[in-house]
Design a protein around this motif. Structure first.
Motif: not given
Lengths: 866, 357
Positions: A240-241, A243-244, A249-253, A380-382, A406
């Motif tokens: 995911k990272q 790809i970002q 883009k972010e892979v939807p949750s 993941a900005s948690l 996530d």
């Protein structure tokens, strides 16, 4: 230059990559034994295709995929299958799983294999099948079967090749990219072809791998593949990272990258695809980094799958004493191994044998001061500090609202935590708990639904029953009220009075109201009509089946009887229609009472006269019926029934003629005209008989009656079962109860001090004709058998003391009495002509028994006299 | 061969909670030096006394709670509370004032709630407010800065200071009254009828200042320097302090009506007076009692800045950092609920109390 994006958070732990990047890719001596777990991938374990003792060649498939998400397994070298058993496998839990054990023969003999000449000429599906059969899974870490990932439903516009390798220490991909860049690029081309030539093809590499970047850039020249370098930061290598970073883009949750039109593959996987397609070689080895201060030598090796890690470590001068943690994978996401005997599997990118200096024992965790360093590090900005708080309090709702699922478990939060809280461990535990809880919740929901449905059904049935009960109760109450108004004061507790009262009550109950009465009559007509129809059907059926004349005659009789009954019912209904408005209920009840009174108190002559009258009436109606009937068969049946009635009439008239002077005496033993009064009379007779019986006799009589009931119940149950009726179960359970009762009775009898009844069922035992004077007992048994039994008995008796003899006689008499009584009962019920004869016989037997019993009690006690 | 079974990650950064606390302690030094230079030894005595009481109280309570005493003392969090309280108290405050404030801060505000990490309110500020409400006179008696003292009067030396703080040591050579004076915020509170210009002209605090108010400007700049260093060391992020200073500046600018008699003073006066910088970088940044997310800390900091101005100008107390911080401590969980960051892969941020989608 391609634009790159930054990911939030991230950390910069010491890289420690140089130690293992000195010598390129080395080789390891063949181990003595290879252990190949059947489940080295995400999905269902593979199914073994070999058995112990089989010789396999290098590259031969030894286990096939089961289902869509599964992967094949191949022999990494030639040799013999030694066994298929549970072995410790590399897993965080240290668990064991099914493994194929292969003993190499040292010849390293390949099976037949060859690559696809021009893959571009092949359809993607054929290539996917080849990839599937080559057992290729993601070599980056998750081990997801590549053929599944390469065959998405969505159209793909971007292919991302992951050469990031962001974890410290690991250099397997780096060394692969440095040494085999052209093959990797060719592998990328194959993937492009499979995915329908996506517009953008990117290879992402962190800027701490300049040589790999150079090699790949060179190899990719002119292919349209972009090799992109970006700043080193952990965890850029997460799918995911990456790809970002490369696409913004972010892979939807909860979704896959394919939703964005992106497929991501690791460079190692890409190389494996190249091997499978261009060389025809399945996945049997991989590049693994062996590093850590507890290893004297660090490096990257091409290792056969199944090689025990201890073998790999021994090759690298492993010092077990210096090693505090043996990790498979990197220091951030790898898991500890407890047993170095576990094998290298498809996802083993690194073996890290850490010293105490590298991995000091974790200090005790301090309190969380909510400093927020973890939140700053989270890619993941948690909010890891909040997740920790709620994980501790097991607040699942809050955990899910804070997007626990996530979390990619990269470990950045725990890495930076100044209080040394093992945060990731809390999250893993919480995730497991929530999954378990959700699964249980689902199960509970299903169970509750089932239960509620069941309850609703039962309630409905109960409500229906209750409604019926209520209707019956109301009817009974109404009847009682009417009885109370019509009832004359009781004259005394005499038995005749009781009977009269009972009959009155019955009659009153029957005549609850004219409407009900009429309805009942109508129902009766209906039921009789049905019965007639059934009887006729049966008759027709019997004719079709060609039954013998006897059986046909019986059926005809039945039809005849049914027709008669229907007629009677119709007549009753007609007469009710005529009279009901005028006829009061009390009159009806009184009529019934007077009829019973008449019967009970009638003299023998009167009874016989009644019988004659009733028979005459029946004959007349039968004749009428014959006259009205047109069908030949029915007429024949009616005539045979008529014949019977006439016989009975003749007998009754004879009896009436031969009646002596005592015939006028009032008797309590009624001869019968109908079943109801017969039953009353029988009950009375029984009560009288029982009064004079010993308990043993009573028990025996009960037993006998029970036997009859059991026989009847058995017949009914069988019939019900044959018809597949819904009552079968009820009948069977009733039968069981009866049998149980019978057993109880036999036991009670057996407990009597003087055992007189043999195990033989009562019905089989036969009166002993020998000792006392002969008397007319109807005997249906074959004569020879009876004689034999009688002789045997006589012999037995000869060897007995007089008292014993008396006892045996008494017992046999009891049996005979019981039998005679039962015969009489059935004769009465059938309205048989033998009733009187049987009655006489029974009386004689009873007299005899009385005298015998008298003798017994008068006789000297043998023991006392001795 | 026995290998440890451990959950990843296996590596760890060097920074520890103890280090975080030590950085904070270190960062107070410039401010402390400025305070001591301008107002004498009083603050140093406050800090030493408060630290002793704090560590003793912490040890006693941890022992009472049957926890390992040394393990808990080594995180230095009690020292940080003590130092912050010592910096906030007026120099030369009587010893019992410091002792009571520290006891309350450590015993009640911190350990009664479960110790480090569990206290909803900033312990130093709770201690400060308890003292301010209970003993307003000694709490509002501030020393006149060194160079503004009347001729012939000097700041007491160390021994005299000790005598003032601990009367048992004997009578000091001079009365404390001789050296006390108003703070810049007091000056504004007391001269409500004057134009700002007139106040500036009348008060030597302002008229002889380099920037805003004599002595105080350096104290605040000292704390600012320490705070910037802490941000550089990544002990905390810029969000809360910057938001607080911005909030305060915004309010001061909005209500600075060109210096009328009802003016609350210029933004720069508010930024460099009283406990502004100490509050912004050492109190508002207390992670335990503040909001959690970066967004949340912006809201939290800004709200404190606004509250500080409101209480300073329209409230009864000359300074307001302690009250503003405590009020926002109450609000932190509410802020947290609405300021979750947007997680990767989600189109928008969620609420902490949101149910399953």
């Amino acid at each position: 230059m391609r634009k790159i994006w930054d990911i939030p958070g991230g950390i910069h732990p010491p890289e420690n990559k140089h130690q293992s990047l000195t010598d390129g890719i080395g080789t390891i001596a063949m181990p003595e034994r290879l252990i190949l777990p059947l489940n080295q991938h995400a999905g269902a374990p593979a199914k073994p295709l070999v058995k112990p003792g089989d010789r396999v060649l290098k590259g031969q498939m030894i286990a096939e995929p089961v289902g869509f998400i599964s992967a094949a397994l191949h022999a990494p070298t030639s040799g013999t299958i030694d066994g298929i058993a549970d072995q410790p496998v590399p897993h965080p839990s240290g668990m064991s799983a099914r493994c194929i054990e292969l003993v190499p023969d040292g010849r390293d003999e390949w099976c037949d294999h060859q690559g696809v000449g021009d893959y571009r000429a092949q359809p993607p599906t054929a290539l996917l099948e080849l990839i599937r059969n080559a057992g290729i899974t993601g070599l980056g870490g998750a081990g997801f079967p590549s053929s599944v990932k390469l065959g998405p439903r969505q159209p793909i516009d971007t292919l991302v090749i992951n050469g990031t390798e962001c974890e410290p220490y690991i250099t397997a991909d780096d060394s692969l990219m440095q040494a085999r860049a052209p093959e990797i690029i060719e592998g990328v081309n194959i993937l492009r072809h499979i995915l329908g030539n996506p517009e953008t093809v990117l290879i992402g590499i962190e800027d701490n791998k300049p040589r790999a970047f150079e090699q790949l850039t060179e190899a990719a020249e002119g292919t349209g593949i972009e090799v992109v370098e970006f700043p080193t930061k952990y965890p850029s290598g997460g799918e995911k990272q990456l790809i970002q970073i490369l696409t913004g883009k972010e892979v939807p949750s909860g979704k896959l990258p394919a939703e964005l039109g992106i497929v991501c593959q690791n460079v190692g996987t890409t190389f494996a695809v190249y091997n499978a397609i261009c060389r025809g070689e399945p996945l049997i080895s991989r590049i693994t980094t062996v590093t850590g201060q507890a290893c004297g030598r660090n490096g990257n090796y091409e290792v056969l799958l199944g090689t025990p890690i201890s073998h790999l470590l021994a090759h690298n001068d492993f010092d077990a004493k210096a090693c505090t943690r043996l990790v498979m994978g990197g220091p951030m996401m790898g898991f500890t191994l407890l047993d170095p005997a576990v094998p290298v599997v498809k996802t083993t990118n690194c073996i890290l044998a850490g010293s105490k200096a590298e991995f000091p024992p974790a200090p005790p965790a301090q309190a969380c001061i909510r400093c927020g360093l973890c939140a700053e590090a989270c890619p993941a900005s948690l909010l890891p500090q909040q997740l920790y708080w709620y994980a501790q309090s097991q607040n699942h709702e809050r955990l899910e609202a804070h997007n626990l699922f996530d979390c990619i478990e990269c470990g950045a939060c725990a890495y930076v935590c100044p209080s040394r809280i093992p945060l990731v461990q809390y999250y893993r535990a919480a995730k497991g708990e929530i999954r378990r809880h959700d699964a249980e919740q689902l199960k509970a929901d299903h169970a509750r639904q089932r239960f509620e449905f069941h309850k609703a059904r039962l309630e409905k049935a109960e409500a229906e029953k209750a409604a019926k009960r209520e209707a019956r109760r109301l009817a009974a109450e109404a009847a009682q009220r009417k009885t109370a108004t019509s009832e004359a004061p009781s004259s005394g507790p005499g038995s005749a009075d009781d009977l009269i009262q009972a009959a009155k009550a019955r009659a009153a109950a029957k005549k609850a109201s004219p409407d009900e009465q009429k309805a009942k009559l109508e129902r009766s007509v209906e039921a009789n009509r049905n019965r007639l129809k059934i009887a006729r059907d049966k008759l027709a059926e019997g004719r079709d089946q060609g039954l013998d004349s006897d059986a046909m005659a019986k059926l005809e009789v039945k039809v005849n009887e049914a027709a008669l009954k229907l007629k009677t019912a119709e007549e009753k209904l007609a007469s009710f229609d005529d009279t009901s408005p005028g006829k009061g209920d009390s009159t009806v009840a009184d009529d019934a009472a007077s009829r019973v009174m008449d019967r009970v108190t009638a003299s023998r002559r009167e009874q016989l006269e009644t019988t004659v009258a009733s028979l005459k009436k029946r004959i007349a109606s039968a004749e009428q019926a014959i006259g009205a009937e047109t069908a030949d068969a029915t007429i024949a049946a009616l005539q045979s029934g008529l014949e019977k009635q006439r016989q009975k009439l003749a007998e009754a008239e004879t009896a009436l003629a031969g009646l002596g002077p005592d015939g006028d005496q009032k008797v309590t033993d009624p001869t019968t005209v109908d079943a109801a009064s017969a039953a009353i009379a029988r009950a009375q007779a029984k009560a009288a008989a029982r009064a004079s019986m010993t308990p043993e006799q009573k028990a025996r009589e009960d037993l006998h009656a029970l036997d009859q009931r059991i026989a009847k119940a058995r017949d009914k149950a069988q019939a019900a079962r044959a018809e597949d009726s819904e009552h079968a179960a009820t009948l069977e359970s009733a039968l069981e109860k009866l049998e149980e009762k019978r057993r109880g009775l036999i036991e009670a009898l057996g407990a009597e001090p003087e055992e007189t009844v043999p195990e033989r069922p009562v019905a089989e035992s036969v009166p002993a004709p020998s000792a006392v004077e002969p008397h007319p007992v109807p005997n249906d048994d074959p004569a020879a058998a009876a004689i034999a039994r009688a002789q045997a008995k006589a012999r037995e008796m000869a060897a007995m003391t007089p008292e014993q003899k008396r006892r045996v006689e008494l017992a046999s008499l009891d049996e005979r009495i019981a039998k005679a009584r039962s015969k009489l009962d059935s004769a009465l019920a059938e309205g048989s002509e033998h009733v009187e004869a049987l009655q006489g016989a029974l009386e004689k037997l009873e007299n005899k028994r009385r005298s015998l019993a008298q003798q017994d009690s008068d006789g000297v006690n043998p023991e006392g006299g001795a | 061969m026995v290998f440890a079974r451990a959950s990843s990650p296996h590596e760890h950064s060097a920074l520890s909670t103890r280090q975080v606390m030590q950085y904070v302690l270190l960062a107070t030094l410039p401010g402390l030096v400025a305070l001591t230079w301008n107002f004498g030894w009083g603050t140093v005595i406050n800090i030493l006394l408060a630290s002793t009481v704090a560590v003793g109280t912490e040890a006693a309570i941890v022992a009472l709670r049957k926890r390992p005493v040394l393990f808990y003392l080594q995180d230095c969090s009690a020292l940080v509370t003590a130092v912050l309280l010592g910096l906030a108290l007026p120099p030369l405050a009587p010893w019992w004032l410091t002792v009571i404030g520290t006891l309350f801060a450590i015993g009640i505000a911190k350990h009664l709630y479960g110790g480090l990490g569990f206290n909803p309110f900033n312990p130093a500020m709770v201690g400060y407010v308890v003292l301010l409400i209970s003993f307003p006179v000694p709490m509002t008696t501030w020393i006149t800065p060194r160079d503004l003292l009347p001729a012939g009067v000097h700041l007491p030396d160390l021994w005299q200071s000790l005598q003032i703080v601990f009367p048992i040591l004997g009578a000091p050579g001079q009365a404390v009254d001789a050296i006390t004076g108003a703070t810049p915020l007091d000056a504004f509170k007391h001269h409500t009828g004057l134009l700002v210009e007139q106040i500036y002209a009348a008060e030597p605090l302002f008229s002889r200042a380099e920037i805003v108010s004599y002595g105080w400007e350096w104290v605040n700049l000292g704390f600012l320097a320490g705070g910037v260093w802490l941000i550089y060391k990544k002990v905390f992020t810029w969000h809360a302090p910057v938001a607080m200073l911005l909030g305060l500046t915004l309010m001061a600018a909005l209500f600075y009506d060109g210096g009328s008699s009802t003016s609350g003073g210029s933004p720069i006066m508010h930024l460099l007076s009283g406990a502004t910088m100490l509050g912004a970088f050492f109190i508002v940044t207390d992670p335990v009692t503040s909001a959690t997310s970066a967004r949340g800390r912006l809201v939290y900091g800004a709200s404190i800045g606004i509250l500080v101005y409101i209480i300073r100008v329209w409230g009864n107390y000359p300074d307001a950092v302690a009250f503003a911080v405590l009020l926002m401590n109450f609000a932190a969980p509410l802020i947290d609920n609405y300021t979750l960051p947007r997680t990767y892969g989600h189109s928008k941020a969620r609420k902490a109390t949101e149910k399953k989608p």
